[in-house]
Design an enzyme around this catalytic site. Sequence first.
Site, PDB file in Angstrom:
ATOM      1  N   ASP A 215       0.864  -1.190   0.000  1.00 38.63           N
ATOM      2  CA  ASP A 215       0.000   0.000   0.000  1.00 38.63           C
ATOM      3  C   ASP A 215       0.898   1.238   0.000  1.00 38.63           C
ATOM      4  O   ASP A 215       1.868   1.324   0.751  1.00 38.63           O
ATOM      5  CB  ASP A 215      -0.913  -0.008   1.240  1.00 38.63           C
ATOM      6  N   ILE A 216       0.583   2.190  -0.857  1.00 40.53           N
ATOM      7  CA  ILE A 216       1.430   3.376  -1.044  1.00 40.53           C
ATOM      8  C   ILE A 216       1.332   4.341   0.146  1.00 40.53           C
ATOM      9  O   ILE A 216       2.227   5.162   0.355  1.00 40.53           O
ATOM     10  CB  ILE A 216       1.064   4.081  -2.386  1.00 40.53           C
TER      11      ILE A 216
ATOM     12  N   HIS B  88     -10.068  -5.327  -2.627  1.00 36.05           N
ATOM     13  CA  HIS B  88      -8.705  -5.418  -2.075  1.00 36.05           C
ATOM     14  C   HIS B  88      -8.755  -5.818  -0.615  1.00 36.05           C
ATOM     15  O   HIS B  88      -9.547  -5.295   0.152  1.00 36.05           O
ATOM     16  CB  HIS B  88      -7.925  -4.115  -2.268  1.00 36.05           C
TER      17      HIS B  88
END
Length: 128
Positions: A28-29, A92
């Site tokens: 995850d960014i 997700h």
Amino acid sequence: MSIFTKIITGEIPSYKVAENADFIAFLDINPNAKGHTLVVPKKEENKIFDLSKEAYTSLMDFSYQVAKAIEKTLPCKRVGMSVIGLEVPHVHVHLIPLNAMEDIQFMKKVTLSKDEFVDLAEEISKNF
Ligand code: 5GP
């Protein structure tokens, strides 16, 4: 087309940790904690409970394997799992190394450098 489909097609980059024919896992960014990973079906579907039972079960099976690799890589009390959020309309599963309850609350975020993301993705993928 969702932002995750763009990641799957390679149109935008990601720090990939695992992949098979049907699923991809990448960091995850904007992570809650170091090692926060998203597991995503390659076939774009908005809501998890709209998946077929077979696709849902396969997603959980793949997520199980990714969680094991995260646990091997990062010391934590346990790996938490959450299907939550309204931002991206593409299924997700969040897998998050937990050391405190705040780690699963999507409020406190950690900042990682590009090098840290690259190294972390490589370490987790080695343990997959
Ligand atoms: P949710 O739909 O679960 O609320 O939020 C989507 C999650 O995807 C967030 O945790 C967010 O940080 C992450 N995310 C959004 N855009 C990107 C992206 O372009 N790349 C990556 N790796 N993660 C993203």
